[in-house]
Design a protein around this motif. Structure first.
Motif, PDB file in Angstrom:
ATOM      1  N   VAL A 110       0.811  -1.232   0.000  1.00  0.00           N
ATOM      2  CA  VAL A 110       0.000   0.000   0.000  1.00  0.00           C
ATOM      3  C   VAL A 110       0.835   1.268   0.000  1.00  0.00           C
ATOM      4  CG1 VAL A 110      -2.293  -0.501   0.878  1.00  0.00           C
ATOM      5  CG2 VAL A 110      -0.389  -0.347   2.479  1.00  0.00           C
ATOM      6  N   THR A 111       1.941   1.273   0.730  1.00  0.00           N
ATOM      7  CA  THR A 111       2.737   2.497   0.786  1.00  0.00           C
ATOM      8  C   THR A 111       3.344   2.800  -0.579  1.00  0.00           C
ATOM      9  OG1 THR A 111       4.599   1.191   1.531  1.00  0.00           O
ATOM     10  CG2 THR A 111       3.309   2.257   3.221  1.00  0.00           C
ATOM     11  N   ILE A 112       3.801   1.754  -1.267  1.00  0.00           N
ATOM     12  CA  ILE A 112       4.377   1.925  -2.597  1.00  0.00           C
ATOM     13  C   ILE A 112       3.261   2.231  -3.595  1.00  0.00           C
ATOM     14  CG2 ILE A 112       5.861   0.867  -4.338  1.00  0.00           C
ATOM     15  CD1 ILE A 112       7.210   1.192  -1.649  1.00  0.00           C
ATOM     16  N   GLN A 113       2.093   1.594  -3.401  1.00  0.00           N
ATOM     17  CA  GLN A 113       0.940   1.852  -4.260  1.00  0.00           C
ATOM     18  C   GLN A 113       0.584   3.335  -4.221  1.00  0.00           C
ATOM     19  OE1 GLN A 113      -2.691  -0.661  -4.406  1.00  0.00           O
ATOM     20  NE2 GLN A 113      -3.657   0.944  -3.233  1.00  0.00           N
ATOM     21  N   ALA A 114       0.597   3.925  -3.016  1.00  0.00           N
ATOM     22  CA  ALA A 114       0.280   5.343  -2.897  1.00  0.00           C
ATOM     23  C   ALA A 114       1.281   6.185  -3.686  1.00  0.00           C
ATOM     24  CB  ALA A 114       0.282   5.760  -1.422  1.00  0.00           C
ATOM     25  N   GLN A 115       2.561   5.803  -3.641  1.00  0.00           N
ATOM     26  CA  GLN A 115       3.571   6.547  -4.404  1.00  0.00           C
ATOM     27  C   GLN A 115       3.315   6.446  -5.903  1.00  0.00           C
ATOM     28  OE1 GLN A 115       7.323   4.798  -3.322  1.00  0.00           O
ATOM     29  NE2 GLN A 115       7.272   5.523  -1.205  1.00  0.00           N
ATOM     30  N   VAL A 116       3.001   5.218  -6.361  1.00  0.00           N
ATOM     31  CA  VAL A 116       2.824   5.011  -7.800  1.00  0.00           C
ATOM     32  C   VAL A 116       1.571   5.736  -8.296  1.00  0.00           C
ATOM     33  CG1 VAL A 116       2.334   3.263  -9.560  1.00  0.00           C
ATOM     34  CG2 VAL A 116       4.121   2.860  -7.888  1.00  0.00           C
ATOM     35  N   ILE A 117       0.505   5.712  -7.495  1.00  0.00           N
ATOM     36  CA  ILE A 117      -0.729   6.398  -7.904  1.00  0.00           C
ATOM     37  C   ILE A 117      -0.480   7.900  -8.017  1.00  0.00           C
ATOM     38  CG2 ILE A 117      -3.012   7.068  -7.068  1.00  0.00           C
ATOM     39  CD1 ILE A 117      -3.428   4.260  -6.152  1.00  0.00           C
ATOM     40  N   GLU A 118       0.236   8.439  -7.050  1.00  0.00           N
ATOM     41  CA  GLU A 118       0.516   9.871  -7.105  1.00  0.00           C
ATOM     42  C   GLU A 118       1.336  10.223  -8.342  1.00  0.00           C
ATOM     43  OE1 GLU A 118       2.274  12.957  -3.885  1.00  0.00           O
ATOM     44  OE2 GLU A 118       0.892  11.378  -3.259  1.00  0.00           O
ATOM     45  N   LEU A 119       2.327   9.366  -8.624  1.00  0.00           N
ATOM     46  CA  LEU A 119       3.151   9.588  -9.809  1.00  0.00           C
ATOM     47  C   LEU A 119       2.295   9.570 -11.068  1.00  0.00           C
ATOM     48  CD1 LEU A 119       5.924   9.682 -11.249  1.00  0.00           C
ATOM     49  CD2 LEU A 119       5.897   7.196 -11.226  1.00  0.00           C
ATOM     50  N   MET A 120       1.377   8.600 -11.161  1.00  0.00           N
ATOM     51  CA  MET A 120       0.561   8.500 -12.371  1.00  0.00           C
ATOM     52  C   MET A 120      -0.346   9.712 -12.526  1.00  0.00           C
ATOM     53  SD  MET A 120      -0.263   4.439 -12.648  1.00  0.00           S
ATOM     54  CE  MET A 120      -1.160   4.656 -14.158  1.00  0.00           C
ATOM     55  N   LYS A 121      -0.900  10.202 -11.415  1.00  0.00           N
ATOM     56  CA  LYS A 121      -1.745  11.394 -11.478  1.00  0.00           C
ATOM     57  C   LYS A 121      -0.953  12.596 -11.996  1.00  0.00           C
ATOM     58  CE  LYS A 121      -5.146  10.868  -7.788  1.00  0.00           C
ATOM     59  NZ  LYS A 121      -5.357  11.227  -6.379  1.00  0.00           N
ATOM     60  N   ASP A 122       0.268  12.771 -11.474  1.00  0.00           N
ATOM     61  CA  ASP A 122       1.102  13.888 -11.930  1.00  0.00           C
ATOM     62  C   ASP A 122       1.382  13.776 -13.423  1.00  0.00           C
ATOM     63  OD1 ASP A 122       1.186  14.767  -9.369  1.00  0.00           O
ATOM     64  OD2 ASP A 122       3.218  14.065  -8.939  1.00  0.00           O
TER      65      ASP A 122
END
Lengths: 333, 329
Positions: A194-206
Motif C-alpha cells: 500500500v505504501t508503494i501503491q500510494a507513491q505510484v498512484i501519485e506519480l501516475m496522477k502527476d
C-alpha cells in the motif's frame, strides 16, 4: 462523440477453444476522451484485461472479433480503424506508438537478460527517429522523472536488481517515453504494498497532467478507482453493466452488482458494518447465463424477465448508464 | 485478559546466508526481539509490508522457522510446549494442535488428489482416525462446516473457483481439530466479492470452535474488519500492537499512521494526500541502527538514529516502540 480519443463500439470477442467458442467480451462500448482517466473494474474473469488488450490487438491467435466490432483511434486528426490493422508494421501505432501498456507483474514484463536501459532504447528506436545517443538521454531523463534515484547507473542494470516499486516505475518510464496518447494500466499497483501503491498512484496522477494523456486504468480495487479515475466502467462476465462518473458509480451505484462489490469491501470508517459477499461464484464463460448475465447471483432478481431478456442500457440525465431490468423499471414507473 | 495460548518472548529468527566462506557470514534478521501474546480464542491480526517478517513470525509460531533467540511458549489446557526445544512425539502432537492456511489456494492443493483425499490426508498422516468410515465421517463433518457438499468431495481441485479452493484449504487445516491456526494472507488472492465470504467463514469458525487465529495480511482494512487485536510489523520488529479499535483511533507509531493514510479512500471527494512514505523497506541483512524505521520516518530525530526504542505499554493493551509516541499520538 467524435472528439473522443478512442471509441470502442459493440466490441464482441470470442476465443476458439477445444470446447467451442467462448465469449469473453460481449457487446461492449465506451469512449475515452483526451486527458480522461477511465477506470475499468470487475472480478477476475470479467473480461477487463481482454477488452484492454483488444485496443492493442494483443489477444492470442485464437481470438475472433465479431464483424460488428469497431475500435476507432483518433490521433493527429486521423481516424484509425484499429481492428483492421493486420500487419505488424501497421500495428506500431497501437503498440507503443499512440497506445502504451503497463502490466501487473513488472518482473514478468521486462526481459531478464537485457538491461533496463537497452529495453528502453530499443523501443524508442522503433517508435521515433532518434539516434541511439538521443534515445539513451531521453530514457535516463524519463527514469529520473518517475523518481528513480541515480538513473544513469540504473540504466545499465537488469530488472532483478530493481525492487518491486522501482520496477513498476521503470515500466511506467518506458511506457511513457514514446509519449503515447493513451496509457493502458492493467492492475499496475496490485502487486505492490500500500505504501508503494500510494507513491505510484501519485506519480501516475502527476504524469496525466504533465503529458495530457488518457489512461484506461484496470483494477479490481474500488478504492484505487475512487482516487484516480474520472469515469468508471464496471464489467461482469464480458458485459459492461454500469458506466458513469466516479461520483455517480461510487456514491449512487445503480446496478446490483456494483452495489454488491461496494458492500463486500471492508470500510475503515465503519468497522461495525458487516461484510456482505456477492453470493456464489462468477459463472464459467463457457456456460453464460441467459438474459441478464448477473441474474444467477443477483439479490434484487425480479423474476423471469431477468432470466429471459438481455437488459438494455438505460441512461439518466448525467450520462450514467446501467444495464438492469430493475433500474429501467424504476425509471419508467 | 483471558489465558494466553501462545506467547513469544524476545523472539528472533535469523537466516544465515550461504556462499560466504570467509569472515563473518551475513545474516538475514527476519525477526528481531519480538514480544507477542496471543490470548485463547482471539483473532489476532499481523500487518506489514512485504519483507517485514510477518510470515516468518507466523511460521516460527508453528515451529516451521528456526527460533534463533528467545522463546515461544504454547500453553493449552493440558500441555505446555517450549517450541525452541520441541521434537519427537511432542512435535507431532503440536502439529495436530497448530495448523497453517496458505495464501494461494491454486498452489496449495495437489491437482492429482480428490477433495476428499486432500481433506483426509492429515487425518491419515497424523493417525487421528482409525478406520476409513471414521475418516469419511470426519471429512464430511468438516466439509459441511466449510460449505462444501458431498458432490464436491469427489471432484479434483481444478474444478473449483478461487473462493471454493480456499474453503477446501480451510477444511484441510481444520480437520485435525487444531486449537491454533495461522492464516497467511488467506484472502489476498481472492476477489473482493469472494474475500468477504471467506473472512466471514473464518470468523464463524473461530467463534463456533473457539480456535485461536493469527491472521497475517498486508491489508489493514481487511484486518480492521476481522481481528480483535492487531500487531504492526516493520523490518522484523513489532512497532505497535493494540486492540483493533484503539489502534485505529489512537494510532501512535508514525509507521502505522503512514500505512493507514496510504489506503485509498473510497470517497472520490476525499483527495487527501497520503502521508507519503519515501523510499522502500531497507534490507534485513543490514537493518538501520537505532529505530529501524528512522530512514523513512518524517519525525526522526538524532536520538532515533542511535537508540533502539523501548517496547512499552502506553495504555491498557496498547504497546508501541517509538521514542516520541506520546507526542505523536
Amino acid at each position: 462523440m467524435s472528439d473522443a480519443l478512442i471509441s470502442v463500439q459493440d466490441l464482441t470477442l470470442r476465443f476458439r477453444t477445444d470446447e467451442g467458442l467462448v465469449t469473453a467480451v460481449d457487446n461492449v462500448s465506451f469512449d475515452i476522451a483526451p486527458g480522461e482517466v477511465l477506470g475499468l473494474v470487475g472480478e477476475s474473469g470479467s473480461g477487463k484485461s481482454v477488452t484492454a488488450k483488444s485496443l492493442m490487438m494483443l489477444n492470442a491467435e485464437n481470438s475472433v472479433y465479431d464483424e460488428r466490432s469497431r475500435i476507432t483511434l483518433r490521433v493527429d486528426g486521423k481516424e484509425i480503424d484499429v481492428l483492421s490493422l493486420q500487419r505488424p508494421r501497421d500495428q506500431i501505432v497501437i503498440r507503443g506508438g499512440a497506445i502504451s501498456m503497463i502490466f501487473q507483474e513488472p518482473m514478468a514484463s521486462f526481459a531478464p537478460a537485457i538491461t533496463i536501459g537497452d529495453q528502453m532504447v530499443e523501443q524508442l528506436l522503433i517508435h521515433s527517429d532518434m539516434s541511439k545517443a538521443e534515445a539513451k538521454k531521453v530514457s535516463i531523463e524519463m527514469l529520473e522523472r518517475v523518481g528513480i534515484p541515480e538513473p544513469a547507473q540504473r540504466f545499465n542494470q537488469y530488472a532483478f536488481e530493481f525492487s518491486g516499486g522501482m520496477r513498476q516505475r521503470a515500466m511506467i518510464a518506458m511506457a511513457l517515453s514514446t509519449k503515447p496518447r493513451l496509457l493502458i494500466a492493467d492492475e499496475p499497483t496490485t502487486a505492490l504494498d500500500v505504501t508503494i501503491q500510494a507513491q505510484v498512484i501519485e506519480l501516475m496522477k502527476d504524469l496525466v497532467d504533465e503529458f495530457h494523456m488518457s489512461i484506461l486504468f484496470i483494477t479490481h480495487d474500488l478504492g484505487v478507482i475512487a482516487q484516480t479515475a474520472d469515469r468508471v466502467a464496471v464489467m461482469y462476465l464480458g458485459n459492461l453493466v454500469e458506466t458513469g462518473t466516479v461520483r455517480q458509480v461510487i456514491n449512487s451505484p445503480a446496478h446490483p452488482y456494483t452495489r454488491g462489490l461496494l458492500n463486500a469491501l471492508p470500510k475503515l470508517n465503519d468497522l461495525d458494518a458487516p461484510l456482505t459477499p456477492v453470493p456464489g461464484d462468477i459463472p464459467s464463460p463457457l456456460d453464460r447465463p441467459t438474459g441478464c448475465v448477473f441474474h444467477t447471483r443477483c439479490q434484487e432478481y425480479i423474476g423471469d424477465v431477468c432470466k429471459q431478456q438481455v437488459p438494455e442500457y438505460s441512461f439518466d440525465s448525467g450520462n450514467h448508464q446501467v444495464a438492469c431490468h430493475l433500474a429501467s423499471q424504476e425509471k419508467s414507473a | 485478559m483471558s489465558d494466553i495460548l501462545i506467547s513469544a518472548k524476545e523472539l528472533s529468527v535469523h537466516f544465515p546466508l550461504r556462499g560466504f566462506t570467509f569472515g563473518e557470514r551475513p545474516v538475514v534478521r527476519a525477526c528481531q526481539g519480538i514480544n507477542l501474546d496471543i490470548p485463547k480464542g482471539s483473532f489476532v491480526g499481523l500487518v506489514g509490508e512485504s519483507g517485514s517478517g510477518k510470515t516468518t513470525l507466523g511460521r516460527a509460531m508453528l515451529k516451521a522457522a528456526p527460533i534463533s533467540e528467545g522463546s515461544v511458549t504454547f500453553t493449552d489446557t493440558d500441555v505446555t510446549y517450549d517450541l525452541a526445544t520441541l521434537d519427537g512425539q511432542e512435535l507431532k502432537d503440536y502439529r495436530k494442535r497448530a495448523q497453517l492456511i496458505f495464501q494461494d489456494p491454486y498452489a496449495a492443493l495437489s491437482p492429482r488428489m480428490t477433495v476428499r483425499d486432500i481433506i483426509a490426508e492429515p487425518l491419515e498422516v497424523m493417525k487421528i482416525t482409525k478406520t476409513r468410515e471414521e475418516t469419511d465421517a470426519r471429512v464430511r463433518e468438516i466439509a459441511a462446516m466449510c460449505r462444501l457438499n458431498l458432490e464436491h468431495l469427489r471432484r479434483f481441485p481444478h474444478a473449483f473457483s478461487g473462493g471454493q479452493r480456499q474453503r477446501i484449504s480451510i477444511a484441510r487445516a481444520l480437520v485435525s481439530d487444531p486449537h491454533f491456526i495461522v492464516a497467511d494472507e488467506s484472502v489476498a488472492a481472492l476477489d473482493v466479492s469472494i474475500q468477504a465470504d471467506v473472512l466471514n467463514l473464518l470468523r464463524s469458525i473461530q467463534e463456533q470452535n473457539h480456535i485461536t487465529f493469527l491472521f497475517i495480511s498486508h491489508d489493514l482494512s481487511v484486518i480492521a474488519h476481522t481481528c480483535d487485536f492487531v500487531a504492526v510489523m516493520y523490518l522484523g520488529n513489532i512497532v505497535e500492537a493494540a486492540p483493533t479499535r484503539k489502534l485505529f483511533s489512537e494510532t501512535a507509531h508514525p509507521y502505522t499512521k503512514a500505512l493507514l493514510s496510504a489506503i485509498p479512500s473510497l470517497d472520490p471527494d476525499d483527495q487527501h494526500k497520503a502521508e507519503k512514505l519515501e523510499g522502500e523497506i531497507p534490507s534485513p541483512i543490514n537493518p538501520p541502527p537505532g529505530c529501524r524505521f528512522h530512514t523513512r520516518c518524517r519525525f526522526a530525530k538524532d536520538r532515533c538514529k542511535t537508540e533502539v526504542p523501548e517496547w512499552r505499554e502506553m495504555s491498557e493493551g496498547h504497546s508501541v516502540a517509538c521514542h516520541f509516541a506520546e507526542e505523536l499520538a
